[in-house]
Design a protein around this motif. Structure first.
Motif, short mmCIF file in Angstrom:
data_model
loop_
_atom_site.label_atom_id
_atom_site.label_comp_id
_atom_site.label_asym_id
_atom_site.label_seq_id
_atom_site.Cartn_x
_atom_site.Cartn_y
_atom_site.Cartn_z
N THR A 26 28.15 84.06 36.47
CA THR A 26 27.57 85.14 35.65
C THR A 26 28.38 86.41 35.80
N ASN A 27 28.77 86.76 37.05
CA ASN A 27 29.59 87.96 37.27
C ASN A 27 30.95 87.85 36.59
N ALA A 28 31.53 86.63 36.62
CA ALA A 28 32.83 86.44 35.97
C ALA A 28 32.74 86.69 34.47
N LEU A 29 31.62 86.29 33.89
CA LEU A 29 31.45 86.48 32.45
C LEU A 29 31.05 87.91 32.12
N LYS A 30 30.16 88.47 32.92
CA LYS A 30 29.58 89.77 32.60
C LYS A 30 30.52 90.91 32.94
N HIS A 31 31.14 90.85 34.14
CA HIS A 31 31.98 91.96 34.59
C HIS A 31 33.47 91.70 34.41
N GLY A 32 33.84 90.43 34.45
CA GLY A 32 35.28 90.14 34.39
C GLY A 32 35.77 89.71 33.04
N GLN A 33 34.85 89.45 32.10
CA GLN A 33 35.24 89.01 30.75
C GLN A 33 36.19 87.80 30.83
N ALA A 34 35.84 86.87 31.70
CA ALA A 34 36.70 85.70 31.93
C ALA A 34 36.64 84.76 30.75
N THR A 35 37.76 84.06 30.51
CA THR A 35 37.83 83.03 29.45
C THR A 35 38.03 81.63 30.04
N ARG A 36 38.32 81.61 31.32
CA ARG A 36 38.54 80.31 31.99
C ARG A 36 37.98 80.40 33.42
N ILE A 37 37.18 79.44 33.76
CA ILE A 37 36.57 79.40 35.10
C ILE A 37 36.85 78.03 35.71
N GLN A 38 37.33 78.08 36.96
CA GLN A 38 37.66 76.84 37.69
C GLN A 38 36.78 76.75 38.93
N VAL A 39 36.03 75.64 39.08
CA VAL A 39 35.16 75.39 40.24
C VAL A 39 35.64 74.12 40.93
N SER A 40 36.00 74.20 42.22
CA SER A 40 36.52 73.03 42.96
C SER A 40 35.94 72.98 44.37
N GLY A 41 35.76 71.76 44.85
CA GLY A 41 35.26 71.55 46.21
C GLY A 41 36.30 70.86 47.08
N ASN A 53 37.38 72.33 54.45
CA ASN A 53 38.12 73.36 55.15
C ASN A 53 38.70 72.79 56.45
N GLY A 54 39.76 73.43 56.93
CA GLY A 54 40.38 72.94 58.16
C GLY A 54 39.48 73.05 59.38
N GLU A 55 38.45 73.85 59.35
CA GLU A 55 37.55 74.05 60.48
C GLU A 55 36.29 73.20 60.35
N HIS A 56 36.42 72.04 59.69
CA HIS A 56 35.31 71.11 59.50
C HIS A 56 34.16 71.79 58.78
N GLN A 57 34.50 72.44 57.67
CA GLN A 57 33.51 73.06 56.81
C GLN A 57 33.75 72.61 55.37
N ALA A 58 32.68 72.66 54.59
CA ALA A 58 32.80 72.39 53.16
C ALA A 58 33.18 73.70 52.46
N ARG A 59 34.08 73.59 51.48
CA ARG A 59 34.59 74.79 50.79
C ARG A 59 34.45 74.60 49.28
N ILE A 60 33.86 75.62 48.65
CA ILE A 60 33.74 75.63 47.18
C ILE A 60 34.39 76.93 46.67
N ASP A 61 35.40 76.78 45.82
CA ASP A 61 36.11 77.93 45.25
C ASP A 61 35.72 78.09 43.78
N VAL A 62 35.42 79.35 43.40
CA VAL A 62 35.15 79.70 42.00
C VAL A 62 36.21 80.74 41.59
N ILE A 63 37.13 80.32 40.71
CA ILE A 63 38.25 81.17 40.31
C ILE A 63 38.14 81.45 38.81
N ASN A 64 38.26 82.72 38.43
CA ASN A 64 38.23 83.08 37.00
C ASN A 64 39.48 83.90 36.67
N ASP A 65 39.77 83.98 35.39
CA ASP A 65 40.97 84.70 34.94
C ASP A 65 40.64 86.06 34.32
N GLY A 66 39.46 86.57 34.67
CA GLY A 66 39.05 87.85 34.11
C GLY A 66 39.60 89.02 34.90
#
Length: 597
Positions: free
Chosen positions: A514-529, A532-545
């Protein structure tokens, strides 16, 4: 180690027990008197010492001549004689072993150290007469003698007193103690027949020791043959014991023999049909030897053929008992010289064997008890763990049922109530051509469906909740012309997931998009899981805004809510501006902490 220890112990016992067969007692370092005169009726004849007469229970008269240069501090030392001796010097009685302060008994010979009064001695030859009496079945016996000073003779006299008197008295005392111990064991374990027969063996075999009490109870001398008859029951009892040790039930006739044979012999002796001493000599004593031989044979068979540990413990004591019984019978029947009965001294070996059997059974019982206790403790621990597991499963199942019921109730209420109202709002807005109201109502409806869907999420089902979020986002973003790249294939498994925790994750991702759309005016959003190297789960949300402003002091409502939710998840959130866009990183532990569902 146990077998080695037992082997060393029995080797030591065998060496000690064989000493009477090969060890010769030390003698005083002065000339021995080995020649004497023996009075046969009215005539004197020269004899050599030691000497044993073939008839027992009679008086024997011996005379020795002692040449002396000194007459002060002279003693006559007789290493071994049979029971009673009266010593006369110059026609005057100077000693009678009947008047000793220690008990003589009937089971062995005695020793004597007689002071020679200086007033009766003369320089040159001195004549000493010895009246020797044999009591009971033992033939008269007289060993070589010595005449010397107290310093020369006392050490040898004391060693003979210990061997022939004190040590002999220790044996019945030890056997009495052993009998009491076995009797107590039998009283506590009456179902174990071995303890009962062992008690009876130790008690009946003690009757022969009563002869040691003849000084206190003179009438015992007349009763000794009958006491020997009672003691002969031990031969049959010993056979019964070795059969029990070998694991063979003893026959009933053998048990009756232990009672009938002594009673028949006593009846014959009291009726004067057969003299009591003859019964002992030709019936009871051979039966004792026969019983010992049979017991030895059964024990050897059980030890060699059946590999019985208890039979091995009893084998050597029985062998020594048989050798001692044969030796004593040869002494009684005048086939061997000497009044010493070895059975008295070898009896401790048999008691040691019995004690070792009892200790072995006690040790085996304690080991079994320890094993059973260990097994019970292990079983109890397993049962406690199983009960804890079942209790935990029951608690979880109860919680799941309560949660499921509450979910169904809440889902039904939301679906029938709020969902119905939102659907009505959407229908009215379509008729009234109000796009904003319709869009807001549709967003509220989608959000409500997200909440309802999260209520059905179970443990390890976070990917299911993420897939549902992706499905909803794709429809929304497609209408807005925003491209969504979604990849959760490398996201590791996360456990401990509850509906509230799943909803927290979904809300964070929803807020980031929502923030990427509302504040960043993003046109492309990438979500990946990913992991992590420290035995953690990692979810990245990257936008081009528009890049997120790097302001640590910035605290918007959305950021506050995201950080609150990530704390509940036990994770960490990081927002970093990029050259063209913004990256939000969500770090989650692989095991989520417990939280209310």
């Amino acid at each position: 180690m146990r077998k080695l220890g037992l082997g060393v112990l029995w080797g030591l016992l065998a060496w000690l027990a064989s000493m009477p067969l090969w060890l010769e007692q030390s003698e005083p370092d002065i000339p021995a008197i080995t020649q004497a005169l023996y009075k046969d009726d009215t005539t004197w004849q020269a004899v050599s010492l030691p000497r044993a007469r073939r008839q027992a229970g009679h008086w024997e008269h011996y005379r020795i001549t002692v040449p002396l240069d000194e007459i002060n501090d002279r003693y006559l030392f007789i290493p071994t004689i049979s029971q009673r001796a009266i010593v006369t010097l110059a026609g005057e009685e100077i000693a009678d072993t009947e008047h000793r302060t220690t008990m003589i008994g009937l089971a062995s010979g005695i020793t004597a150290l007689v002071p020679l009064p200086a007033r009766l001695l003369t320089p040159g030859d001195n004549v000493i007469d010895i009246q020797l009496q044999s009591i009971g079945l033992v033939p008269a016996y007289l060993s070589p003698m010595y005449v010397g000073s107290a310093e020369q003779l006392t050490p040898y006299y004391r060693s003979r007193v210990f061997l022939l008197e004190y040590l002999r008295l220790m044996v019945p005392a030890g056997q009495l103690l052993m009998a009491l111990v076995v009797l107590v064991l039998w009283l506590y374990r009456p179902q174990d027949a071995l303890f009962g027969w062992l008690s009876l063996l130790l008690v009946t075999s003690m009757f022969i020791y009563l002869g040691m009490m003849r000084d206190l109870l003179p009438r015992l001398l007349d009763l000794m043959p009958y006491l020997h008859m009672i003691g002969s029951a031990a031969s049959a009892i010993l056979v019964i014991i070795v059969l029990l040790i070998a694991g063979i039930p003893p026959p009933r006739w053998l048990k009756l023999t232990a009672l009938i044979v002594p009673l028949v012999c006593i009846a014959l002796g009291l009726s004067n049909l057969v003299p009591a001493p003859q019964l002992v000599m030709f019936v009871n004593a051979p039966l004792n030897i026969l019983g010992s031989l049979i017991s030895l044979g059964i024990t050897a068979w059980a030890a060699l053929a059946r590999r019985s540990s208890e039979a091995w413990l009893l084998l050597l004591p029985l062998l020594l008992a048989v050798l001692a019984a044969l030796h004593d019978y040869a002494v009684i029947s005048a086939r061997l010289d000497g009044p010493i009965f070895l059975s008295v001294y070898y009896r401790p070996a048999l008691m040691i064997g019995i004690a070792m059997i009892l200790m072995r059974r006690l040790g085996v019982s304690l080991n079994r008890l320890d094993d059973v206790n260990a097994w019970l403790t292990q079983r109890l621990t397993e049962q406690e763990r199983e009960l804890e597991r079942l209790h935990e499963e029951e608690r979880r199942e109860t919680a799941r049922r309560a949660l499921g019921n509450e979910r169904r109730r809440l889902t039904a209420d939301l679906h029938d109530g709020l969902s119905g109202h939102l659907a009505s709002i959407i229908a009215l807005s379509e008729r009234e051509k109000s796009d904003q109201v319709e869009r807001a109502a549709r967003e509220a409806l989608e959000d409500l469906r997200l909440v309802i869907h999260s209520l059905d999420i179970q443990d390890r089902e976070l990917p299911v909740a993420l897939a549902g979020l992706r499905e909803r986002l794709e429809r929304q973003l497609k209408r807005m012309g925003v491209t969504l790249d979604w990849s959760m294939a490398r996201l590791p498994e996360i456990t401990g997931v509850t509906p509230s925790q799943a909803l927290n994750v979904l809300r964070i991702l929803q807020e980031a998009i929502t923030n990427a759309l509302k504040h960043g005016q993003a046109t492309r959003i990438q979500v990946s899981g990913s992991e992590n190297g420290e035995h953690q789960a990692r979810i990245d949300v990257i936008n081009d805004g528009t890049p997120f402003p790097h302001d640590p002091g910035r605290h918007g409502t959305g950021l506050i809510n995201m950080r609150r939710r990530i704390r509940q998840l036990g994770g960490h959130i990081d927002i970093a501006p990029l050259a063209t866009g913004t990256r939000l990183t969500l770090l989650l532990p692989l095991q989520l902490p417990e939280s209310p569902a």
